[in-house]
Enzyme design. Structure first.
Site, PDB file in Angstrom:
ATOM      1  N   ASP A 152       0.781  -1.575   0.236  1.00  0.00           N
ATOM      2  CA  ASP A 152      -0.214  -0.239   0.167  1.00  0.00           C
ATOM      3  C   ASP A 152       1.124   0.852  -0.613  1.00  0.00           C
ATOM      4  O   ASP A 152       1.723   1.144   0.342  1.00  0.00           O
ATOM      5  CB  ASP A 152      -0.592   0.073   1.440  1.00  0.00           C
ATOM      6  CG  ASP A 152      -1.579   1.647   1.757  1.00  0.00           C
ATOM      7  OD1 ASP A 152      -2.140   1.298   0.473  1.00  0.00           O
ATOM      8  OD2 ASP A 152      -1.796   1.887   2.432  1.00  0.00           O
ATOM      9  N   ASP A 204      -7.019  -1.688   4.321  1.00  0.00           N
ATOM     10  CA  ASP A 204      -7.012  -2.621   3.305  1.00  0.00           C
ATOM     11  C   ASP A 204      -7.259  -4.078   4.120  1.00  0.00           C
ATOM     12  O   ASP A 204      -6.896  -5.129   3.839  1.00  0.00           O
ATOM     13  CB  ASP A 204      -5.147  -2.314   3.533  1.00  0.00           C
ATOM     14  CG  ASP A 204      -4.079  -1.670   2.868  1.00  0.00           C
ATOM     15  OD1 ASP A 204      -5.581  -1.006   1.540  1.00  0.00           O
ATOM     16  OD2 ASP A 204      -3.733  -0.743   3.265  1.00  0.00           O
TER      17      ASP A 204
END
Length: 754
Positions: free
Chosen positions: A448, A651
């Site tokens: 990420d 996430d």
């Protein structure tokens, strides 16, 4: 008061899962992998048992069961199988119990060795090459030998008979069966010879007894078990170190008085003082004072962290140079240290999939060995050396003794214990043995961007307004709207506006639009702040700023458009710099043969600028939160073994979908619940460290399994061929278990070099 709405990204009914009860049981009485295998099978057959995993090395069972079962029923099942169990929570002092058990083993070993020594002395006198050795005549007396061997066989070795009886009663077999059969054959055959010699005095003379075979075997097995227990104690060293970090007392202010109380008595809301050089007793929030705090014992980060009012203080960390006043937020089992200890204990108690090999073998191993021993006896007695009962018996006993499956049962769990413990010392928390194993197979790591590759602390760098409204008023509206968002970019905007001395207005309504931006009503005006797609979806013409927006994005800034009451009102740009170690960590991963991909909801230009700076070639940009899991699946469908690295909250779907989910930084509750691996440091090097530790642990497990299996494959034929005396077989069996544990302990000295 504003109303807040947000579109959830995950749905699901967890009510059934929440009803399940999780528990760790301490199991006593296991002697080999077959015992663990039998308990595990017995528990898993119980109606209502969701999952049971028994760890032979740790002598524990992890159980998960429905409300239809009770703790007493689970414990009762273990007792029915012939072992002892109690919930781990009932253990007041596990270390003290282990020390007491080791002392009992040492006492039994000392008595057994003392009684066996004269028998060993007498045996040594039988060999041609030791004929010069003086042996007291008393030691050669069969009745004296019987007197010495009997307490060793039935008192000191009595637990072998009890264990064998319980195993056979439940239609299984374990190490106790092998030892009881082998030593009983030697003892009772010697007893027969003794009685025969007494009944027929004229035959008395050079009659070879085998009392020393049974007594020395039991002594050697006890010696091996003692070494094994001592070595297994060392393998849980990481837990002991973590427990030792906690402060013992806290200086609490109650009713205006300063009290020094045990840390267990601190409650949420207590205010306590921490002087320079003292440990912070529990997790809390700093309410007064400034200092630098050494958090290396939990995060592995060597540099002290500056603390001021409003900052989080983690229990067990060391206050360096200033006095702090802290309010307790989490105490007891809720603290970060307690959670870390729980995660490490669960990881050490869990099973890696590779252990299924050992479980499958140990489940059928003992009956096969008994059959081989019986065949060896028959072959020697009726064929190779016909009529020689002592010789045939000796070969069969050697086979029974050398084939103990202890080393096989210890091969995997001791490596998992040592590997996960060492990882915890380095700030890497594996949630289970299966994740420690899976990490070594990774081929792709997906990162990420915000808060992972970058610092996650962006700053407001550019403001351009195209509006008839007064600038400060519009900035006040923007700041008020963004203050309701938890996104790092929103926080940067709010902080930047406040630094300009602008007060925030009141918000009437707020709505987060995941992947696009936000919508809010402030002082009667509708604000939209977000991406090009958001403006297009609401049919707002943003062409006046698109060229400038693209230029900002080329430099790695994240630009957001602002609309008020359906008209374009301006643009904001925020910059987030990459972490100092990101480039180094990416280079390490690529050097290990792992592909690195950066995935973000940010626009492609900004994402590529950040990726290029970090040394990442492949970028997946403008991916919505619900789309991240789909991108991970695409990689998996291409044959990749994927790790997803994120913050453990936004996430979550991708972390759950990936083969291994890693949460970086902080060790928060949500991160540890969501991810398979928690990296306590805000440093991508932790990913490479985790994979390296996984590779070393798996190599260690494979070494242990190879030698445990090779030992039996080589040892049984040698014993069957008559080249191994029973007492030598006993010594070899003991040393095999110890060698496996000592090999696993090498993982505790693994150094991570960068």
């Amino acid at each position: 008061m504003a109303t807040v709405q947000s579109t959830p990204t995950l749905t699901g009914d967890h009510s059934e899962a929440n009803d399940l009860q999780h528990m760790t049981l301490d199991i006593a009485g296991m002697t080999c992998a077959a015992c663990a295998n039998r308990i595990e099978k017995g528990l898993n057959r119980m109606p209502g048992m969701q999952r049971a995993t028994v760890n032979f090395a740790m002598e524990t069972a992890q159980v998960e069961f429905a409300p239809t079962l009770t703790v007493d029923q689970v414990v009762g099942k273990v007792e029915q199988l012939g072992y002892h169990a109690k919930p781990k929570a009932e253990q007041r002092d596990g270390a003290a119990d282990r020390k007491a058990a080791i002392r009992r083993q040492q006492l039994k070993l000392a008595v057994s060795a003392l009684l066996s020594l004269p028998l060993l002395w007498a045996m040594a006198g039988h060999f041609t090459f030791t004929s010069w050795l003086w042996v007291p005549e008393l030691f050669m007396n069969p009745w004296f030998q019987l007197l010495l061997a009997t307490p060793v066989q039935f008192v000191i070795g009595g637990h072998f008979y009890i264990g064998a009886y319980k195993a056979l009663r439940s239609r299984s077999a374990n190490m106790d069966v092998l030892v009881a059969l082998g030593t009983s054959a030697a003892y009772f055959y010697s007893l027969y010879l003794t009685l025969d010699a007494a009944a027929n005095p004229h035959h008395h003379g050079q009659v070879d007894m085998y009392y020393e075979t049974s007594a020395v075997l039991i002594t050697l097995i006890l010696l091996g078990k003692l070494f094994e227990a001592l070595a297994k104690g060392r393998s849980s060293e990481a837990i002991k170190k973590l427990m030792g970090l906690q402060a013992k007392t806290a200086r609490v202010i109650r009713d205006g008085q300063e009290l020094n109380i045990p840390v267990e008595q601190v409650v949420v809301g207590d205010v306590f003082l921490v002087r320079p050089g003292e440990k912070i007793p529990v997790d809390g929030i700093v309410i007064e004072g400034t200092s630098a705090v050494d958090e290396s014992m939990l995060t592995g980060e060597s540099l002290p962290v500056d603390k001021k009012a409003g900052d989080t203080a983690i229990g067990a960390t060391l206050n360096k140079n200033g006095a702090l006043t802290v309010q307790a937020v989490k105490v007891g089992q809720a603290t970060a240290l307690a959670q870390i200890i729980r995660v490490v204990e669960e990881a050490q108690g869990s099973k890696a999939p590779i252990q299924r090999i050992a479980d499958a073998i140990s489940g059928i191993f003992v009956p096969i060995v008994v059959a081989i021993a019986a065949a060896v006896f028959l072959i020697w007695y009726f064929g190779v050396d016909a009529g020689n009962l002592p010789g045939a018996l000796e070969k069969a006993i050697a086979v029974l003794v050398i084939a103990c499956p202890c080393a096989l049962g210890l091969a995997t769990p001791t490596s998992i214990m040592a590997g996960s413990g060492r990882a915890a010392e380095l700030g890497i928390l594996f949630k289970g043995g299966e994740h420690l194993e899976a990490a070594h197979r990774l081929t792709t790591v997906v990162l990420d961007k915000t808060g992972t590759v970058t610092k996650g602390k962006p700053q407001l760098t550019n403001v351009k307004l195209l509006t008839r409204w007064e600038k400060d008023a519009l900035m006040s509206w923007i700041g008020a709207a963004e203050s309701y968002s938890e996104h790092p970019l929103a926080m940067a905007i709010v902080e930047g506006i406040r630094e300009r001395g602008i007060a925030l207005a009141a918000v009437d309504h707020f709505e987060a639009i995941p992947g696009y931006g936000i919508k809010a009503t402030v002082e009667g005006h509708e604000l939209l702040i977000g991406t090009r797609k958001l403006m297009m979806a609401r049919q707002i013409d943003a062409s006046a700023l698109l060229a400038e927006m693209a230029e900002l994005e080329e430099t790695g800034r994240t630009a957001m458009l602002v609309a008020v009451d359906g008209r374009l009102a301006g643009m904001l740009a925020v910059a987030d710099t990459i972490r100092e170690t990101s480039k180094e960590a990416v280079a390490r991963l690529r050097g290990m043969g792992i592909d690195v991909v950066m995935m973000t909801g940010d626009n492609e230009r900004t994402a590529k600028a950040i990726a290029q700076e970090a040394g990442i070639d492949r970028v997946l940009a403008e991916v919505l939160p619900e789309g991240k899991a789909a991108e991970v699946k695409k990689l998996q469908q291409q044959g990749q073994i994927v790790a997803m690295v994120g913050d453990g909250i936004n996430d979550a779907p991708a972390l759950a979908t990936a083969d291994v989910g890693m949460a970086i930084g902080g060790g928060t509750d949500v991160a540890m619940e969501t991810a398979d691996v928690t990296l306590m440091r805000d440093d991508l090097n932790g990913i490479a460290d985790a994979i390296l530790l996984s590779r070393k642990t798996m190599a260690n497990i494979k070494q242990n399994l190879f030698w445990a299996l090779a030992y039996n494959v080589i040892g049984i034929p040698i014993a069957a061929s008559g080249f191994l005396a029973p007492w030598v077989a006993g010594a070899a069996m003991a040393l095999s278990s110890v060698s496996v544990v000592l090999n696993a302990l090498r993982l505790q000295r693994v150094q991570i070099r960068r």
